[in-house]
Scaffold this active site. Structure first.
Site, PDB file in Angstrom:
ATOM      1  N   CYS A  34       0.803  -1.228   0.000  1.00 12.71           N
ATOM      2  CA  CYS A  34       0.000   0.000   0.000  1.00 12.71           C
ATOM      3  C   CYS A  34       0.834   1.275   0.000  1.00 12.71           C
ATOM      4  CB  CYS A  34      -0.918   0.013   1.221  1.00 12.71           C
ATOM      5  SG  CYS A  34      -2.087  -1.353   1.210  1.00 12.71           S
TER       6      CYS A  34
HETATM    7  N1  LIG Z   1      -3.196  -5.908   1.452  1.00 12.39           N
HETATM    8  C1  LIG Z   1      -3.634  -4.923   2.198  1.00 12.39           C
HETATM    9  O1  LIG Z   1      -3.261  -4.828   3.342  1.00 12.39           O
HETATM   10  C2  LIG Z   1      -4.604  -3.894   1.654  1.00 12.39           C
HETATM   11  C3  LIG Z   1      -5.155  -2.984   2.551  1.00 12.39           C
HETATM   12  C4  LIG Z   1      -6.062  -2.059   2.091  1.00 12.39           C
HETATM   13  C5  LIG Z   1      -6.382  -2.021   0.749  1.00 12.39           C
HETATM   14  N2  LIG Z   1      -5.815  -2.895  -0.139  1.00 12.39           N
HETATM   15  C6  LIG Z   1      -6.232  -2.808  -1.530  1.00 12.39           C
HETATM   16  O2  LIG Z   1      -7.147  -3.854  -1.804  1.00 12.39           O
HETATM   17  C7  LIG Z   1      -7.012  -4.304  -3.146  1.00 12.39           C
HETATM   18  C8  LIG Z   1      -6.714  -5.790  -3.161  1.00 12.39           C
HETATM   19  O3  LIG Z   1      -5.474  -6.010  -2.513  1.00 12.39           O
HETATM   20  P1  LIG Z   1      -5.023  -7.404  -1.959  1.00 12.39           P
HETATM   21  O4  LIG Z   1      -3.870  -7.137  -1.069  1.00 12.39           O
HETATM   22  O5  LIG Z   1      -6.185  -8.146  -1.418  1.00 12.39           O
HETATM   23  O6  LIG Z   1      -4.530  -8.109  -3.313  1.00 12.39           O
HETATM   24  P2  LIG Z   1      -4.156  -9.643  -3.534  1.00 12.39           P
HETATM   25  O7  LIG Z   1      -3.213  -9.673  -4.652  1.00 12.39           O
HETATM   26  O8  LIG Z   1      -3.816 -10.279  -2.232  1.00 12.39           O
HETATM   27  O9  LIG Z   1      -5.521 -10.308  -3.994  1.00 12.39           O
HETATM   28  C9  LIG Z   1      -6.191  -9.982  -5.156  1.00 12.39           C
HETATM   29  C10 LIG Z   1      -6.941 -11.212  -5.673  1.00 12.39           C
HETATM   30  O10 LIG Z   1      -7.720 -10.814  -6.793  1.00 12.39           O
HETATM   31  C11 LIG Z   1      -7.665 -11.838  -7.771  1.00 12.39           C
HETATM   32  N3  LIG Z   1      -8.035 -11.241  -9.052  1.00 12.39           N
HETATM   33  C12 LIG Z   1      -7.305 -10.476  -9.888  1.00 12.39           C
HETATM   34  N4  LIG Z   1      -8.042 -10.086 -10.929  1.00 12.39           N
HETATM   35  C13 LIG Z   1      -9.262 -10.628 -10.767  1.00 12.39           C
HETATM   36  C14 LIG Z   1     -10.471 -10.581 -11.519  1.00 12.39           C
HETATM   37  N5  LIG Z   1     -10.569  -9.881 -12.648  1.00 12.39           N
HETATM   38  N6  LIG Z   1     -11.522 -11.266 -11.060  1.00 12.39           N
HETATM   39  C15 LIG Z   1     -11.444 -11.975  -9.910  1.00 12.39           C
HETATM   40  N7  LIG Z   1     -10.348 -12.029  -9.151  1.00 12.39           N
HETATM   41  C16 LIG Z   1      -9.270 -11.366  -9.580  1.00 12.39           C
HETATM   42  C17 LIG Z   1      -6.256 -12.360  -7.669  1.00 12.39           C
HETATM   43  O11 LIG Z   1      -6.134 -13.653  -8.205  1.00 12.39           O
HETATM   44  C18 LIG Z   1      -6.024 -12.338  -6.154  1.00 12.39           C
HETATM   45  O12 LIG Z   1      -6.425 -13.534  -5.551  1.00 12.39           O
HETATM   46  C19 LIG Z   1      -5.913  -3.440  -3.751  1.00 12.39           C
HETATM   47  O13 LIG Z   1      -6.521  -2.346  -4.375  1.00 12.39           O
HETATM   48  C20 LIG Z   1      -5.142  -2.987  -2.549  1.00 12.39           C
HETATM   49  O14 LIG Z   1      -4.467  -1.771  -2.789  1.00 12.39           O
HETATM   50  C21 LIG Z   1      -4.942  -3.841   0.312  1.00 12.39           C
END
Ligand SMILES: NC(=O)c1ccc[n+]([C@@H]2O[C@H](COP(=O)([O-])OP(=O)(O)OC[C@H]3O[C@@H](n4cnc5c(N)ncnc54)[C@H](O)[C@@H]3O)[C@@H](O)[C@H]2O)c1
Ligand SMILES: *[C@@H]1O[C@H](CO)[C@@H](O)[C@H](O)[C@H]1NC(C)=O
Ligand SMILES: *[C@@H]1O[C@H](CO)[C@@H](O)[C@H](O)[C@H]1NC(C)=O
Ligand SMILES: *[C@@H]1O[C@H](CO)[C@@H](O)[C@H](O)[C@H]1NC(C)=O
Length: 435
Positions: A271
């Site tokens: 992030c």
């Molecule tokens: N990790 C954190 O701590 C955190 C905190 C707040 C916000 N975020 C935000 O949340 C969002 C997700 O982050 P994350 O850490 O969960 O990512 P991640 O990479 O852990 O997970 C994302 C998932 O989405 C799947 N994916 C990708 N494209 C897809 C599609 N078209 N259809 C269905 N599934 C799909 C991937 O296979 C993966 O399993 C990002 O925008 C991130 O910036 C993350």
């Protein structure tokens, strides 16, 4: 109709993207009694989840298993299930693309699937971190085409609500962290708020999706800029021969108007190094150049190089060159007590020391193997007396709690500590170089 289904928890919920954000969200919704369907494009992930195997530390297999076996949570790669779902939360990645600009491909791909199965009385919520305007400028046009018969706010509902979880924090987790919600219309906000209120203790609504999108970017930019400031203060203190750690601790005794941030080997995680660029990119469209963001990035990005200087200094005290030196990197995760290596500054420090022809080994209780630029794979070494005694310098990049720092310093020849992890070590302080 949808409101009643939400309030009676008979609505069928869906989550798209089952990663660090989506999987804990799926569990939280299911634990409130909703039937939830998780959708992901990664078929290996879906296969593991079907066997109740979680890749996310905040969701244990033990928590997942009863929800999967009872069918409370179902998982699939098949988007056609969207036809049956009343609520859909989108939690797909928002990385940076070329030239550090927002990469909207994942959001667009997910929303196009949603559009295909969109039906009346469906609630769609975007949770991915993104720039102000995404929900209304990118998501809405996919759902509400000029030819579509169903209208936002009347037939279906659209809102933005940022995820705020801090991975590994057991005090503040998803359900006890207030949730910010901004809908496209007041009715969208109301329905989304009612949904979250079923499983999150506090909700806070704002006037629009753009506002909610900006809230998240403010939070993460605030961290990035403050870390940049304290890293700069660390560089100044180094020249003045002052201990920045002692100074921060003393300043933090002020009960108002000061918040401690700590220097370190650089920014890490999914992030803080990334999200501020979403804001500066969007600001440019308004002819505004986001100076604080760029300056903080510049300073934070130089920290690995500063760590390298400290290693050279520590070796120099022993009349050793970096070329051919054997270094033990302690901790490669981007922060304490978690097994996440995404954007970890350790990777950059390792690249720099390999460039200078030093050898490295690493130990990290949470990261068993790591691959550098998808070339070579390295494995975490057991932390033994032999290992610690055999290296020219131990470099602490992550202050994992499980390490016995007294023991470490006792056996090490030299230690570079980038985290003040050795603060309470009694013997051997003279061997330690801090940043
Ligand atoms: N990790 C954190 O701590 C955190 C905190 C707040 C916000 N975020 C935000 O949340 C969002 C997700 O982050 P994350 O850490 O969960 O990512 P991640 O990479 O852990 O997970 C994302 C998932 O989405 C799947 N994916 C990708 N494209 C897809 C599609 N078209 N259809 C269905 N599934 C799909 C991937 O296979 C993966 O399993 C990002 O925008 C991130 O910036 C993350
Ligand atoms: C969780 O966050 C709170 C508030 O910032 C902090 O005091 C606490 O130390 C954090 N806990 C962990 C385990 O990170
Ligand atoms: C390294 O670990 C990951 C899981 O953390 C695994 O998927 C991968 O296959 C491992 N690589 C090697 C070369 O062992
Ligand atoms: C860091 O360690 C020093 C002792 O070396 C101590 O005085 C200081 O309070 C510590 N600061 C922080 C922020 O941990």
């Amino acid at each position: 109709m949808i409101l009643e289904k939400i309030e009676t928890r008979t609505a069928r919920a869906g989550v798209i993207g089952l990663g660090y954000v989506g999987l804990p969200l799926t569990v939280a919704i299911a634990s409130a009694g909703f039937r939830v369907t998780g959708i992901d494009i990664c078929s290996e992930k879906i296969a593991r989840l079907k066997q109740s195997i979680s890749d996310i530390p905040d969701v244990t297999n033990a928590v997942l298993a009863p929800l999967i076996t009872s069918g409370q949570i179902q998982v699939t790669t098949d988007f056609s299930v969207l036809r049956e779902l009343d609520t859909v939360n989108i939690c797909v990645p928002t990385p940076l693309g070329e030239n550090r600009t927002p990469d909207m491909r994942f959001i667009i791909a997910a929303v196009q699937q949603v559009a295909q199965y969109l039906h009346p009385e469906q609630l769609i919520i975007l949770e991915s971190t993104t720039y102000p305007g995404t929900t209304e400028e990118v998501v809405l046009p996919e759902l509400n085409t000029p030819s579509s018969t169903i209208q936002v706010g009347r037939d279906f509902y659209l809102a933005y609500s940022p995820e705020r979880i801090e991975p590994g924090n057991s005090t503040y987790f998803m359900t006890n962290t207030p949730k910010i919600i901004g809908g496209v219309t007041p009715q969208c906000t109301h329905i989304a708020k009612t949904f979250y209120a079923q499983f999150i203790s506090k909700t806070h609504t704002v006037s629009s999706p753009r506002t909610a999108e900006m809230v998240k970017l403010l939070e993460n930019t605030f961290r990035s800029v403050n870390i940049g400031l304290i890293n700069e203060v660390a560089l100044i203190c180094d020249r003045m021969d002052l201990d920045v750690w002692e100074i921060i601790d003393a300043a933090a005794t002020k009960p108002f108007g000061f918040m401690p941030f700590y220097p370190g080997p650089g920014l890490g995680g999914h992030c803080i190094p990334i999200d501020p660029h979403y804001l500066s990119w969007k600001a440019q469209m308004y002819q505004y150049h986001a100076r604080f963001i760029e300056l903080a990035t510049e300073i934070n990005n130089e920290m690995p190089k500063y760590v390298l200087d400290k290693i050279i200094h520590a070796l120099n005290l022993q009349r050793k060159p970096l070329n051919g030196a054997k270094l033990l990197i302690l901790g490669v995760a981007y922060k304490k007590d978690i097994g996440d290596i995404r954007e970890s500054p350790a990777l950059e420090v390792i690249r720099l020391i390999l460039d200078k022809k030093a050898e490295f080994l690493y130990h990290d209780p949470y990261i068993k193997n790591l691959s550098l630029d998808e070339r070579e794979t390295y494995y975490s070494e057991p932390l033994t007396v032999d290992l610690v005694e055999s290296v020219d310098c131990v470099v602490i990049l992550t202050d994992h709690g499980a390490i016995d720092y007294d023991w470490l310093v006792e056996h090490a020849q030299r230690v570079v500590d980038t985290r003040n992890a050795t603060r309470s070590v009694k013997k051997g302080q003279e061997k330690i170089t801090k940043i």
